[in-house]
Design a protein around this motif. Sequence first.
Motif, PDB file in Angstrom:
ATOM      1  N   GLU A 152       0.536  -1.168   0.460  1.00  0.00           N
ATOM      2  CA  GLU A 152      -0.379  -0.148  -0.080  1.00  0.00           C
ATOM      3  C   GLU A 152       1.216   0.963  -0.209  1.00  0.00           C
ATOM      4  OE1 GLU A 152      -3.156   2.009  -0.416  1.00  0.00           O
ATOM      5  OE2 GLU A 152      -2.815  -0.022  -0.222  1.00  0.00           O
ATOM      6  N   LEU A 153       2.095   1.248   0.544  1.00  0.00           N
ATOM      7  CA  LEU A 153       3.196   2.453   0.487  1.00  0.00           C
ATOM      8  C   LEU A 153       3.474   2.303  -1.035  1.00  0.00           C
ATOM      9  CD1 LEU A 153       4.188   4.354   2.206  1.00  0.00           C
ATOM     10  CD2 LEU A 153       6.088   2.945   2.253  1.00  0.00           C
ATOM     11  N   VAL A 154       3.588   1.712  -1.781  1.00  0.00           N
ATOM     12  CA  VAL A 154       4.051   1.827  -3.315  1.00  0.00           C
ATOM     13  C   VAL A 154       2.525   2.816  -3.823  1.00  0.00           C
ATOM     14  CG1 VAL A 154       4.847   0.796  -5.851  1.00  0.00           C
ATOM     15  CG2 VAL A 154       5.388  -0.187  -3.720  1.00  0.00           C
ATOM     16  N   THR A 155       1.447   1.699  -3.440  1.00  0.00           N
ATOM     17  CA  THR A 155       0.078   2.503  -4.076  1.00  0.00           C
ATOM     18  C   THR A 155      -0.001   3.925  -3.583  1.00  0.00           C
ATOM     19  OG1 THR A 155      -0.830  -0.295  -3.666  1.00  0.00           O
ATOM     20  CG2 THR A 155      -2.158   2.114  -4.559  1.00  0.00           C
ATOM     21  N   THR A 156      -0.153   4.497  -2.708  1.00  0.00           N
ATOM     22  CA  THR A 156       0.373   5.333  -2.073  1.00  0.00           C
ATOM     23  C   THR A 156       0.421   6.915  -3.005  1.00  0.00           C
ATOM     24  OG1 THR A 156      -0.399   5.256   0.155  1.00  0.00           O
ATOM     25  CG2 THR A 156       0.039   6.997   0.067  1.00  0.00           C
ATOM     26  N   SER A 157       2.006   6.170  -3.226  1.00  0.00           N
ATOM     27  CA  SER A 157       3.185   7.019  -4.107  1.00  0.00           C
ATOM     28  C   SER A 157       2.753   7.368  -5.057  1.00  0.00           C
ATOM     29  CB  SER A 157       4.723   6.446  -3.358  1.00  0.00           C
ATOM     30  OG  SER A 157       5.038   5.224  -4.638  1.00  0.00           O
ATOM     31  N   LEU A 158       2.244   6.345  -6.250  1.00  0.00           N
ATOM     32  CA  LEU A 158       2.000   6.549  -7.172  1.00  0.00           C
ATOM     33  C   LEU A 158       0.808   6.799  -7.274  1.00  0.00           C
ATOM     34  CD1 LEU A 158       2.622   2.268  -8.581  1.00  0.00           C
ATOM     35  CD2 LEU A 158       3.893   4.604  -8.455  1.00  0.00           C
ATOM     36  N   VAL A 159      -0.709   6.154  -6.450  1.00  0.00           N
ATOM     37  CA  VAL A 159      -1.911   7.566  -6.577  1.00  0.00           C
ATOM     38  C   VAL A 159      -1.404   9.338  -6.845  1.00  0.00           C
ATOM     39  CG1 VAL A 159      -4.156   7.900  -5.697  1.00  0.00           C
ATOM     40  CG2 VAL A 159      -2.832   5.907  -5.960  1.00  0.00           C
ATOM     41  N   ARG A 160      -0.455   9.877  -5.856  1.00  0.00           N
ATOM     42  CA  ARG A 160       0.144  11.072  -5.646  1.00  0.00           C
ATOM     43  C   ARG A 160       0.671  11.063  -6.600  1.00  0.00           C
ATOM     44  NH1 ARG A 160       2.380  12.143   0.625  1.00  0.00           N
ATOM     45  NH2 ARG A 160      -0.180  11.175   2.117  1.00  0.00           N
ATOM     46  N   MET A 183       7.937  11.030  -4.384  1.00  0.00           N
ATOM     47  CA  MET A 183       8.976  11.007  -3.627  1.00  0.00           C
ATOM     48  C   MET A 183       8.527  11.992  -2.247  1.00  0.00           C
ATOM     49  SD  MET A 183      12.358  11.634  -4.601  1.00  0.00           S
ATOM     50  CE  MET A 183      13.253  12.320  -3.165  1.00  0.00           C
ATOM     51  N   SER A 184       7.301  12.230  -2.377  1.00  0.00           N
ATOM     52  CA  SER A 184       6.165  12.638  -0.747  1.00  0.00           C
ATOM     53  C   SER A 184       5.976  11.799  -0.048  1.00  0.00           C
ATOM     54  CB  SER A 184       4.666  13.192  -1.080  1.00  0.00           C
ATOM     55  OG  SER A 184       4.503  11.184  -1.378  1.00  0.00           O
ATOM     56  N   VAL A 185       6.317   9.772  -0.184  1.00  0.00           N
ATOM     57  CA  VAL A 185       6.892   8.779   1.388  1.00  0.00           C
ATOM     58  C   VAL A 185       8.149   8.717   0.873  1.00  0.00           C
ATOM     59  CG1 VAL A 185       3.844   8.662   1.241  1.00  0.00           C
ATOM     60  CG2 VAL A 185       5.165   7.178  -0.662  1.00  0.00           C
ATOM     61  N   ILE A 186       8.815   8.964   0.672  1.00  0.00           N
ATOM     62  CA  ILE A 186      10.098   8.563  -0.159  1.00  0.00           C
ATOM     63  C   ILE A 186      10.916   8.393   1.506  1.00  0.00           C
ATOM     64  CG2 ILE A 186      11.587  10.545  -0.069  1.00  0.00           C
ATOM     65  CD1 ILE A 186      12.486   7.077  -1.863  1.00  0.00           C
ATOM     66  N   ASP A 187      10.296   9.444   2.674  1.00  0.00           N
ATOM     67  CA  ASP A 187      10.963   8.995   3.657  1.00  0.00           C
ATOM     68  C   ASP A 187      10.575   7.365   4.532  1.00  0.00           C
ATOM     69  OD1 ASP A 187       8.773  10.051   4.047  1.00  0.00           O
ATOM     70  OD2 ASP A 187       8.483  11.048   5.772  1.00  0.00           O
ATOM     71  N   ALA A 188       9.609   7.323   4.542  1.00  0.00           N
ATOM     72  CA  ALA A 188       9.752   5.395   4.521  1.00  0.00           C
ATOM     73  C   ALA A 188       9.546   4.718   4.078  1.00  0.00           C
ATOM     74  CB  ALA A 188       7.526   5.678   4.524  1.00  0.00           C
ATOM     75  N   PHE A 189       9.948   4.697   3.060  1.00  0.00           N
ATOM     76  CA  PHE A 189      10.696   4.046   1.981  1.00  0.00           C
ATOM     77  C   PHE A 189      11.925   3.735   2.678  1.00  0.00           C
ATOM     78  CE2 PHE A 189       7.594   4.248  -1.215  1.00  0.00           C
ATOM     79  CZ  PHE A 189       7.356   2.799  -1.460  1.00  0.00           C
ATOM     80  N   LEU A 190      12.660   4.512   2.990  1.00  0.00           N
ATOM     81  CA  LEU A 190      14.295   5.305   3.339  1.00  0.00           C
ATOM     82  C   LEU A 190      14.207   4.701   4.517  1.00  0.00           C
ATOM     83  CD1 LEU A 190      15.889   6.785   0.671  1.00  0.00           C
ATOM     84  CD2 LEU A 190      14.984   4.369   0.382  1.00  0.00           C
ATOM     85  N   ASP A 191      13.424   4.532   5.708  1.00  0.00           N
ATOM     86  CA  ASP A 191      13.147   5.113   7.405  1.00  0.00           C
ATOM     87  C   ASP A 191      14.325   5.896   7.503  1.00  0.00           C
ATOM     88  OD1 ASP A 191      11.180   3.475   7.503  1.00  0.00           O
ATOM     89  OD2 ASP A 191      12.608   1.525   6.990  1.00  0.00           O
ATOM     90  N   ARG A 192      14.252   6.852   6.601  1.00  0.00           N
ATOM     91  CA  ARG A 192      14.952   8.063   7.277  1.00  0.00           C
ATOM     92  C   ARG A 192      14.191   9.493   7.371  1.00  0.00           C
ATOM     93  NH1 ARG A 192      20.036   8.214   2.964  1.00  0.00           N
ATOM     94  NH2 ARG A 192      20.422  10.512   3.839  1.00  0.00           N
TER      95      ARG A 192
END
Length: 407
Positions: A291-299, A323-332
């Motif tokens: 769903e994190l991938v889905t959220t980034s693609l939909v946005r 890029m708006s949820v890239i922090d969740a992908f990289l945990d930074r």
Amino acid sequence: PERWMTAQSSLVARQPIFDRSVKVCAYEILFRAHGHESAKFESAEFATAEVGVNALLDIGLDRLVGNRVAWINIPREVLVSGIYEFFPPERVVLELLETIEADAEVLRAIGRAKSLGFKIALDDFVLTGRTQALVPLANFVKLDALAIDANDLPAVVRDLRRPGLRLLAEKVETHEVFKSMGALGCELFQGYFFARPQLIKGRRAPTNRIALLRVVAGMQDADASLESIEELIQGDVGLTYRLMRYVNSVAVGTIVNIESLRHAIMTLGFERVRACVLVLMLTSCEDKPDELVTTSLVRARYCQLLCGFSNLDPQRGFLVGLMSVIDAFLDRELKSIVEEIGLADDIVRALVAHEGELGLVLEAAIACESADWERLNEMKLSQHALRDTYLDALSWSAQLQSSLTGR
């Protein structure tokens, strides 16, 4: 902006419902009819609720939730009238609003719904003398993780627990709350915890993601040549293969067969290739929720389309959304990531502070996604444009993920 005049249309959004493994098992559908302030079907007026049901029938469940189950908010009038019966019971959970009390008419209506095969959820439930009779009829009870005192939660769960009843924790905004509510016995979860980074000291991002970010960073150079971009991408064989596959998919919209990496770069242009690399990076994160991938693609798609209404560069909007949820992908922290990549100033300001025109577009995407109708109303955007672009973004994301994963 004057170009986004209001239109007589409804707004719709969906929010994921997760199981313990952070897999999406359903989506809650949130709705607002034009001219009403409610964020759900919360109006007591029958006509408003009927408009909502008709809108969902018009859009179609497949377009909104794919093959998953839809949870639909139901006020008393809709429950008693039975207009929800147009929906297939195996695809829909009826979520009874907290204002519904267990009088004889309501209990008969719930019995009718269950006899048809519908499952029943109790929203924002509080156990009282007027609601107690609803519990034996419910399949799900939703508990507000923010509204209930943490010290009271164990007793609340103990009083509700019975065989066949599943508890859902809503407004779960952090990974810590997700874990604690799960420990208490909740099996389902709703909230934005999945899109938050888990900032653990000393943790390093996986090497393959850093390598892909370096490709993105290298492509930021305004003086980059076709040859240098091609060399950057060719350094990762897996990326080259997936990029070629991506470009040849119907999701990209090209009408020519791509014969080489250079051909792909020339066909798409640097901006779209950079976005493609980011998409491929995100979809390769197997340790993160789908769903994190889905959220980034939909946005990304939503921001891209909204930019078309305000004469902004659609590809820059796509990059901001992606890029708006890239922090969740990289945990930074997001700020450190965008500074490391070396993005343009207006993109950095949009991502970090939601400033500038691109920041406004990103805010609109997030507001629609979270059903923050009041914020959208302040922006004076066309409800027709907002709904159509959101539905387009949902369809596009599903199609793209299918083309990349083969599922």
